[in-house]
Enzyme design. Structure first.
Site, mmCIF file in Angstrom:
data_model
loop_
_atom_site.group_PDB
_atom_site.id
_atom_site.type_symbol
_atom_site.label_atom_id
_atom_site.label_comp_id
_atom_site.label_asym_id
_atom_site.label_seq_id
_atom_site.Cartn_x
_atom_site.Cartn_y
_atom_site.Cartn_z
ATOM 1 N N ASN A 276 49.982 33.442 45.567
ATOM 2 C CA ASN A 276 50.938 34.547 45.472
ATOM 3 C C ASN A 276 51.070 35.138 46.867
ATOM 4 O OD1 ASN A 276 52.401 36.842 44.979
ATOM 5 N ND2 ASN A 276 50.779 37.926 43.876
ATOM 6 N N LYS B 124 53.025 37.348 47.862
ATOM 7 C CA LYS B 124 53.451 38.760 47.859
ATOM 8 C C LYS B 124 54.576 38.959 48.882
ATOM 9 C CE LYS B 124 48.792 40.035 46.575
ATOM 10 N NZ LYS B 124 47.967 41.131 46.115
ATOM 11 N N HIS C 95 52.527 41.235 37.214
ATOM 12 C CA HIS C 95 51.488 41.447 38.232
ATOM 13 C C HIS C 95 51.168 42.946 38.277
ATOM 14 C CE1 HIS C 95 49.436 41.670 42.071
ATOM 15 N NE2 HIS C 95 49.232 40.369 41.965
ATOM 16 N N GLU D 299 50.707 44.902 40.594
ATOM 17 C CA GLU D 299 51.484 45.688 41.573
ATOM 18 C C GLU D 299 52.842 46.065 40.992
ATOM 19 O OE1 GLU D 299 50.980 42.901 44.792
ATOM 20 O OE2 GLU D 299 48.859 43.449 44.896
ATOM 21 N N GLU E 280 43.515 39.217 36.065
ATOM 22 C CA GLU E 280 43.364 39.792 37.404
ATOM 23 C C GLU E 280 42.866 41.231 37.287
ATOM 24 O OE1 GLU E 280 45.842 37.553 40.484
ATOM 25 O OE2 GLU E 280 47.069 39.183 39.748
ATOM 26 N N GLY F 277 42.908 42.194 46.277
ATOM 27 C CA GLY F 277 43.063 42.585 47.672
ATOM 28 C C GLY F 277 41.952 43.491 48.175
ATOM 29 N N SER G 90 40.685 38.498 44.753
ATOM 30 C CA SER G 90 39.804 38.171 45.879
ATOM 31 C C SER G 90 39.092 36.837 45.717
ATOM 32 C CB SER G 90 38.795 39.307 46.128
ATOM 33 O OG SER G 90 39.478 40.502 46.450
#
Ligand code: PEP
Length: 252
Positions: free
Chosen positions: A9, A11, A98, A100, A169, A175, A213
């Site tokens: 991904n 991003k 996701h 985010e 996730e 991250g 991560s």
């Protein structure tokens, strides 16, 4: 044995030059990383670069993915990108839900489920992300949260549910450099597998990825867990050597 899927991904990262270097780096090392074994490999590029990355990945053994898609079919939705448009660029996977997007764009479980439905009806495999925040984990709500998120997708997609990919996730691991331990990840994957088993006789063929991560150092241990069928990789997917090490760990 079920093949693992390693999906990058990217991003909101990249440029024409950086994408070219990244895809070439992955493509050049792919056969050596697989060393005669197999894994599915995909890169989920920013929408603006799908055409470029489609050409770069052509015949490389790397599939193309998108990071989102519209819940609408077509029409007056400025800025949105439909499943049919993604299909024009041979997109095979689309990330939906996701964390985010759930966080910054207030995407609800129902919206995510509709997006998964749009993807499936266009012949695109949705990578449905679920995961708890740190506060939810600390409150003992991990199972409740991930089951609620997946239940919406199961409810909206019925018998097609065996065609999705799920990505667990944990939000606190994305991250941050804090990875779930293999045992923590496996425990949640087993919960998700059981939920899928109750919904479809084909639950065993659903790939459940871990994301958060994952890197060149921890991938092998995570990927050896019985219900972890691959990884959704953020930061480490931008470094060809690290991404290739993760692919090598996934090859079966
Ligand atoms: C992600 O954003 O899907 C992700 C897993 O990111 P990272 O690997 O950087 O934690």
């Amino acid at each position: 044995m079920k093949q693992q899927l390693i999906a990058g991904n990217w991003k909101m990262n990249g440029s024409l030059a950086a994408n070219e270097a990244l895809v070439h780096g992955i493509a050049q090392g792919l056969q050596a990383a697989l060393s005669g074994k197999q894994a599915h490999v995909a890169v989920c590029a920013p929408a603006a670069y799908l055409s470029q990355v489609q050409q770069l990945t052509h015949s490389s053994g790397i599939d193309l993915g998108a990071q989102d898609l519209s819940a609408h079919e077509q029409g007056a939705y400025t800025g949105e990108i439909s499943a049919a448009m993604l299909k024009d660029f041979a997109v095979r996977y689309a990330i939906v839900g996701h964390s985010e997007r759930r966080h910054y764009h207030a995407e609800s479980d129902e919206l995510v489920a509709t997006k998964a439905q749009r993807a499936l009806s266009a012949g695109i495999t949705p990578i449905v992300c679920v995961g708890e925040t740190l506060a939810e984990r600390e409150a003992g709500k991990t199972e409740e949260v991930v089951k609620r998120q997946l239940a919406a997708v199961i409810h909206a997609n019925g018998h097609c549910i065996s065609e999705i990919v799920v990505a667990y996730e944990p939000v606190w691991a994305i991250g941050t450099g804090k990875t779930a331990t293999p045992q923590q990840a496996q425990a949640v994957h087993a919960v998700l597998r059981a939920q899928l088993q109750a919904a479809t006789p084909h639950a065993d063929r659903v790939q459940i990825l871990y994301g958060g991560s994952m890197n060149a150092t921890n991938a092998a241990q995570l990927l050896s867990q019985p219900d972890i069928d691959g990884g959704l990789i953020g930061g480490a997917a931008l470094k060809p050597a690290d991404f290739l090490t993760i692919i090598a760990a996934a090859a079966r």
